[in-house]
Design an enzyme around this catalytic site. Sequence first.
Site, PDB file in Angstrom:
ATOM      1  N   LYS A 261     -12.418   9.519   3.859  1.00  0.00           N
ATOM      2  CA  LYS A 261     -12.037   9.230   2.469  1.00  0.00           C
ATOM      3  C   LYS A 261     -13.194   8.619   1.678  1.00  0.00           C
ATOM      4  O   LYS A 261     -13.185   8.633   0.449  1.00  0.00           O
ATOM      5  CB  LYS A 261     -10.810   8.309   2.419  1.00  0.00           C
ATOM      6  CG  LYS A 261     -11.018   6.902   2.925  1.00  0.00           C
ATOM      7  CD  LYS A 261      -9.714   6.113   2.903  1.00  0.00           C
ATOM      8  CE  LYS A 261      -9.868   4.707   3.452  1.00  0.00           C
ATOM      9  NZ  LYS A 261     -10.732   3.841   2.637  1.00  0.00           N
ATOM     10  N   ASP A 262     -14.209   8.085   2.387  1.00  0.00           N
ATOM     11  CA  ASP A 262     -15.367   7.492   1.722  1.00  0.00           C
ATOM     12  C   ASP A 262     -16.502   8.484   1.512  1.00  0.00           C
ATOM     13  O   ASP A 262     -17.536   8.129   0.951  1.00  0.00           O
ATOM     14  CB  ASP A 262     -15.905   6.311   2.544  1.00  0.00           C
ATOM     15  CG  ASP A 262     -14.937   5.137   2.597  1.00  0.00           C
ATOM     16  OD1 ASP A 262     -14.134   5.000   1.650  1.00  0.00           O
ATOM     17  OD2 ASP A 262     -14.991   4.367   3.570  1.00  0.00           O
TER      18      ASP A 262
ATOM     19  N   ARG B 168      -6.272   4.748  -7.311  1.00  0.00           N
ATOM     20  CA  ARG B 168      -5.134   5.578  -6.890  1.00  0.00           C
ATOM     21  C   ARG B 168      -3.939   4.702  -6.528  1.00  0.00           C
ATOM     22  O   ARG B 168      -2.803   4.951  -6.969  1.00  0.00           O
ATOM     23  CB  ARG B 168      -5.530   6.433  -5.681  1.00  0.00           C
ATOM     24  CG  ARG B 168      -4.342   7.164  -5.047  1.00  0.00           C
ATOM     25  CD  ARG B 168      -4.694   7.777  -3.713  1.00  0.00           C
ATOM     26  NE  ARG B 168      -5.110   6.816  -2.704  1.00  0.00           N
ATOM     27  CZ  ARG B 168      -4.277   6.093  -1.956  1.00  0.00           C
ATOM     28  NH1 ARG B 168      -2.972   6.187  -2.113  1.00  0.00           N
ATOM     29  NH2 ARG B 168      -4.751   5.255  -1.047  1.00  0.00           N
ATOM     30  N   ARG B 169      -4.165   3.683  -5.709  1.00  0.00           N
ATOM     31  CA  ARG B 169      -3.058   2.808  -5.308  1.00  0.00           C
ATOM     32  C   ARG B 169      -2.483   2.075  -6.516  1.00  0.00           C
ATOM     33  O   ARG B 169      -1.273   1.899  -6.620  1.00  0.00           O
ATOM     34  CB  ARG B 169      -3.534   1.807  -4.249  1.00  0.00           C
ATOM     35  CG  ARG B 169      -3.785   2.466  -2.891  1.00  0.00           C
ATOM     36  CD  ARG B 169      -4.261   1.474  -1.861  1.00  0.00           C
ATOM     37  NE  ARG B 169      -4.537   2.135  -0.587  1.00  0.00           N
ATOM     38  CZ  ARG B 169      -5.537   1.844   0.219  1.00  0.00           C
ATOM     39  NH1 ARG B 169      -6.392   0.870  -0.117  1.00  0.00           N
ATOM     40  NH2 ARG B 169      -5.707   2.484   1.363  1.00  0.00           N
TER      41      ARG B 169
ATOM     42  N   ARG C 151     -11.287  -6.985  -2.681  1.00  0.00           N
ATOM     43  CA  ARG C 151     -12.432  -6.363  -2.013  1.00  0.00           C
ATOM     44  C   ARG C 151     -12.701  -7.089  -0.710  1.00  0.00           C
ATOM     45  O   ARG C 151     -12.099  -8.102  -0.399  1.00  0.00           O
ATOM     46  CB  ARG C 151     -13.680  -6.434  -2.908  1.00  0.00           C
ATOM     47  CG  ARG C 151     -13.687  -5.512  -4.117  1.00  0.00           C
ATOM     48  CD  ARG C 151     -13.829  -4.044  -3.783  1.00  0.00           C
ATOM     49  NE  ARG C 151     -14.874  -3.776  -2.806  1.00  0.00           N
ATOM     50  CZ  ARG C 151     -16.174  -3.692  -3.081  1.00  0.00           C
ATOM     51  NH1 ARG C 151     -16.588  -3.843  -4.331  1.00  0.00           N
ATOM     52  NH2 ARG C 151     -17.044  -3.430  -2.138  1.00  0.00           N
TER      53      ARG C 151
ATOM     54  N   ARG D 228      -9.586  -9.323   3.653  1.00  0.00           N
ATOM     55  CA  ARG D 228      -8.446  -9.054   2.765  1.00  0.00           C
ATOM     56  C   ARG D 228      -7.168  -9.712   3.299  1.00  0.00           C
ATOM     57  O   ARG D 228      -6.396 -10.287   2.529  1.00  0.00           O
ATOM     58  CB  ARG D 228      -8.252  -7.534   2.612  1.00  0.00           C
ATOM     59  CG  ARG D 228      -9.416  -6.854   1.927  1.00  0.00           C
ATOM     60  CD  ARG D 228      -9.169  -5.372   1.708  1.00  0.00           C
ATOM     61  NE  ARG D 228     -10.390  -4.691   1.273  1.00  0.00           N
ATOM     62  CZ  ARG D 228     -10.420  -3.517   0.679  1.00  0.00           C
ATOM     63  NH1 ARG D 228      -9.301  -2.866   0.436  1.00  0.00           N
ATOM     64  NH2 ARG D 228     -11.562  -2.964   0.326  1.00  0.00           N
TER      65      ARG D 228
ATOM     66  N   CYS E  78     -14.056   8.406  -6.446  1.00  0.00           N
ATOM     67  CA  CYS E  78     -13.505   7.052  -6.394  1.00  0.00           C
ATOM     68  C   CYS E  78     -13.201   6.519  -7.788  1.00  0.00           C
ATOM     69  O   CYS E  78     -12.377   5.642  -7.966  1.00  0.00           O
ATOM     70  CB  CYS E  78     -14.503   6.140  -5.682  1.00  0.00           C
ATOM     71  SG  CYS E  78     -13.957   4.442  -5.475  1.00  0.00           S
TER      72      CYS E  78
END
Length: 312
Positions: free
Chosen positions: A81-82, A129-130, A147, A153, A241
């Site tokens: 995904k990155d 997106r989230r 972040r 986190r 992104c």
Amino acid sequence: MEKLVIATRKSKLAIWQSEYIKAELNKHYPDLEIELQEFSTKGDKILDVPLAKIGGKGLFTKELEVAMLNGEAHLAVHSLKDVPTQFEEGLQLAAVSKRFDARDAFLSDKYSSLDELPQGAVIGTTSLRRRMELKILRPDIELKDLRGNINTRIAKLKAGEYDAIILAATGVQKLKIENEVNNFLPISTDKMIPSMGQAILGIETTGNKEVLEIVSVLNDNNAHIEATVERSFVDTLQGGCQVPIGVKATIVDEKSIRVQAIVGMPDGSEYIEEDITANIEEYETLGKSLAQTFIDQGAKELLERAEKVAFK
């Protein structure tokens, strides 16, 4: 080849993923010496600014790519995904691993699910997106940037900075830290559609034929099919992104594949969403054709506006 060098970020999750790939390779090549070479990326160092404002997810891959091009490493292991859909000259996506749990996950010490959060609850996430999908589900919640690596986190959640946070389920599961919070709940893709390539490991290499042959044993056909659809969808929309895009391809059976996709504004005020099932033999063109359906509904204009909002 006497020794294979894997370039990796220094985070616990990145090390886990590189060690996993090393172990998989050693199953096929027990006599091959494999070494991990650690690097810090720009994305790891800049923790006080949302990724969308500093260049997107390529920030987690650039230093590893430079190391490969300079001959310091033979391959790099990334969370797919990155990985941007376009590569620097001389680099390529050589293989994709089997897919782990692709869902996002809800984490909270106080509340058992997204539905149980009180009005105005604070949720931590920096992903556009989230943010979009959370606002569609719960317009009343307050969103706060989050972040840092997974452990950081979770520490912020436990310190009371948030009522809940949203992470990729796979990262928490790989590090076996689900029990560090009272409530860890993967969220159905029917509620939140993940990022392209989420829970797949991407193996990036140069064009070295010997290395390409070695890593070819890692390639998982199902993950390859799903990732091809998802990355083609995002590539056709020219989104990364910096814009809110969710897309998840799921092989249903040997003949069919389901694709869930969504694009929209970060605040969830506008969005386009599709859920289709198609012939799996069409997987190489499916992402592009679905993206064209979105474009016909105004997706590019929507994403252009979304990007302007993200950079404010």
